[in-house]
Design a protein around this motif. Structure first.
Motif, mmCIF file in Angstrom:
data_model
loop_
_atom_site.group_PDB
_atom_site.id
_atom_site.type_symbol
_atom_site.label_atom_id
_atom_site.label_comp_id
_atom_site.label_asym_id
_atom_site.label_seq_id
_atom_site.Cartn_x
_atom_site.Cartn_y
_atom_site.Cartn_z
ATOM 1 N N LYS A 145 0.872 -1.126 -0.498
ATOM 2 C CA LYS A 145 0.184 -0.278 0.072
ATOM 3 C C LYS A 145 1.226 1.351 0.526
ATOM 4 O O LYS A 145 0.735 2.425 -1.327
ATOM 5 N N SER A 146 2.221 1.667 0.825
ATOM 6 C CA SER A 146 2.793 2.213 0.694
ATOM 7 C C SER A 146 3.712 2.459 -1.074
ATOM 8 O O SER A 146 3.618 3.710 -0.767
ATOM 9 N N ASN A 147 3.529 1.404 -1.520
ATOM 10 C CA ASN A 147 4.700 1.282 -2.768
ATOM 11 C C ASN A 147 3.000 2.187 -3.597
ATOM 12 O O ASN A 147 3.387 3.410 -3.741
ATOM 13 N N LEU A 148 2.515 1.870 -3.586
ATOM 14 C CA LEU A 148 1.305 2.807 -4.311
ATOM 15 C C LEU A 148 1.419 4.170 -3.863
ATOM 16 O O LEU A 148 0.772 4.857 -5.450
ATOM 17 N N SER A 149 0.885 4.676 -3.023
ATOM 18 C CA SER A 149 0.723 5.518 -2.651
ATOM 19 C C SER A 149 2.056 6.766 -2.776
ATOM 20 O O SER A 149 1.100 7.642 -3.806
#
Length: 392
Positions: A145-149
Motif C-alpha cells: 500500500k505504501s508503494n502504491l501511495s
C-alpha cells in the motif's frame, strides 16, 4: 515416540516458547480436567465393582405365638432367636473378568485424554501459524500500500493532466483492493487470537512456532490413541462375551445361621443357593456382545481406511507444496537479481513506476509463499496428529 522440536522465530518483542504455553493450556483446560476426573472416577469404580458383594447379616425371631404367650420364647422347641450371615461367591473366574473389563474402561478413558491432548496441540500450533502468517501478511500488504501511495503521489505531480487522471484512478483502485485485504486480514487475525484464547485459556502473546519434522509413516497410524481405543474395545468386548457365557453357571450364595432357643439346645443352619439359567437370557447377552464386537471391528476398519486416505492426501500435499515453495524461491531469487540489476544499470533509465511495480511483484510472490507455507504446516500438523501416540 517421535520427539517434537521447536524453531525460534526472531521477533522484536519477547517470544514465549510454544511448549510452555501449550503445557500451561493443558493445566487450564476444563475439558481435559473433566476427562481426568472421569479417569479417577473409573478407577474408583474398579475398586467398588471388581470385588465380592457385601455379606448380608440377618437377625430375627420366629414362631411368635399369636395368643397370651406372645412374649414367651420357651413354650415350644421351634421358637428361636437367630443371627445369620449370607455371602455370594463369584464362580468360574467371573470376578477376574469383571476386573479386566473395568480396567479396560479406565484405559479407554486414558487414551481419550491423550487424544484430546494431541488434538489440542495440533489446533494450538495451527493457530500460532495462522497468527504469525497474518502478522507477516499485514506487513507485506502495508508495504504494498505504501508503494502504491508513493506512486500515486508522484503521478499527481505529472504535467499531463489526462495522464494524471487515468493513472490516479487505476492506482486508487489498486490501493482500495489492498486496503480491503488489510481489513480482511486484521479481522482474521483478531478471530485467530480469540480462537487461540478459547483453546489455551490464555491471551495471545508472541509464541514460537512449532517445527514438525516431516518423517511420518502410515504404519504409525496404529500408534495413535484413536486406533488404540478400538483395540482396547475389541479386547473388552471379548472379555464381556466370556463373562456373559460364564454367567450361565450361577454364583453360589452360602448362608450360616446361629439359632438360640430358651430351655432347648441351640443349633446352626447352613444353606447354599444358586439361580437356574433356564430362560436363555445369558445366551442372548452373549450373542448381543458378539454383534457389538463385530460392529467395533467394522468401525476399526473404517477408521483405518479413512485415516490412511487422510494421511495419503496430506502427505502428497506436503510434497506438492514443498515443490511450489521451491519454485517460488527460485522465481523470487531471479526477480530480486533482476531488480538489483535494473537499479544499478546506469544506462537503463528505470522509472519510479517500474521500480515500484517490481517491488510489488516481489511482495505478491512473498504473499503467495506465505499461503503455501501455512497450508504445508497445516498438512504436517494433521500428519503429526494421525501418527503420534503420545506427547509425553
Amino acid at each position: 515416540m517421535r520427539m517434537l522440536s521447536f524453531v525460534f522465530v526472531p521477533l522484536l518483542c519477547f517470544s514465549a516458547e510454544f511448549n510452555d504455553v501449550f503445557y500451561k493450556a493443558l493445566e487450564l483446560s476444563p475439558m481435559l480436567k473433566a476427562k481426568e476426573q472421569s479417569i479417577l472416577a473409573s478407577r474408583q469404580n474398579l475398586l467398588g465393582e471388581a470385588t465380592y458383594k457385601n455379606p448380608i447379616l440377618s437377625i430375627g425371631l420366629n414362631d411368635m405365638l399369636l395368643n397370651d404367650n406372645f412374649l414367651r420364647r420357651d413354650v415350644e422347641s421351634m421358637q428361636t432367636q437367630f443371627i445369620g450371615i449370607t455371602q455370594e461367591f463369584e464362580t468360574f473366574g467371573k470376578l477376574d473378568l469383571k476386573e479386566a473389563i473395568l480396567r479396560a474402561d479406565t484405559l479407554i478413558l486414558e487414551y481419550e485424554l491423550e487424544d484430546l491432548r494431541l488434538e489440542l496441540y495440533k489446533k494450538m500450533a495451527l493457530k500460532v501459524e495462522e497468527i504469525s502468517t497474518s502478522n507477516t501478511l499485514l506487513e507485506l500488504l502495508e508495504q504494498k500500500k505504501s508503494n502504491l501511495s508513493l506512486l500515486l503521489k508522484y503521478s499527481e505531480q505529472s504535467i499531463n493532466i489526462a495522464e494524471i487522471f487515468k493513472v490516479s484512478v487505476e492506482l486508487q483502485k489498486k490501493i482500495f483492493v489492498v486496503e480491503d485485504k488489510i481489513l480482511e486480514t486484521k479481522e482474521k487475525l483478531e478471530s485467530y487470537k480469540n480462537e487461540f484464547k478459547y483453546l489455551s485459556n490464555q491471551d495471545y502473546m508472541s509464541v514460537e512456532r512449532a517445527k514438525i519434522e516431516n518423517n511420518f509413516s502410515q504404519d504409525e497410524i496404529k500408534k495413535s490413541p484413536k486406533y488404540k481405543i478400538y483395540e482396547i474395545k475389541a479386547k473388552q468386548l471379548e472379555l464381556t462375551s466370556k463373562l456373559e457365557d460364564r454367567k450361565k453357571y450361577s454364583n453360589v450364595n452360602v448362608g450360616v445361621v446361629y439359632n438360640h432357643r430358651q430351655n432347648y439346645e441351640d443349633y446352626l443352619s447352613v444353606s447354599a443357593s444358586f439361580s437356574l439359567p433356564i430362560y436363555g437370557s445369558e445366551e442372548a447377552k452373549v450373542q448381543k456382545t458378539r454383534h457389538l464386537s463385530a460392529e467395533n471391528t467394522q468401525k476399526e476398519q473404517n477408521y483405518i481406511s479413512n485415516a490412511m486416505a487422510v494421511f495419503d492426501t496430506n502427505d502428497k500435499r506436503v510434497e506438492y507444496l514443498k515443490r511450489r515453495v521451491k519454485n517460488l524461491d527460485d522465481i523470487l531469487y531471479k526477480y530480486k537479481e533482476l531488480n538489483r540489476y535494473d537499479k544499478s544499470n546506469i544506462t537503463n533509465s528505470v522509472t519510479l513506476e517500474k521500480n515500484i511495480e517490481n517491488e510489488n511483484l516481489l511482495l505478491d510472490l512473498e504473499i503467495e509463499k506465505l499461503k503455501y507455507n501455512l497450508d504445508m504446516k497445516s498438512a504436517l500438523l494433521e500428519l503429526f496428529y494421525l501418527t503420534s501416540g503420545s506427547l509425553k
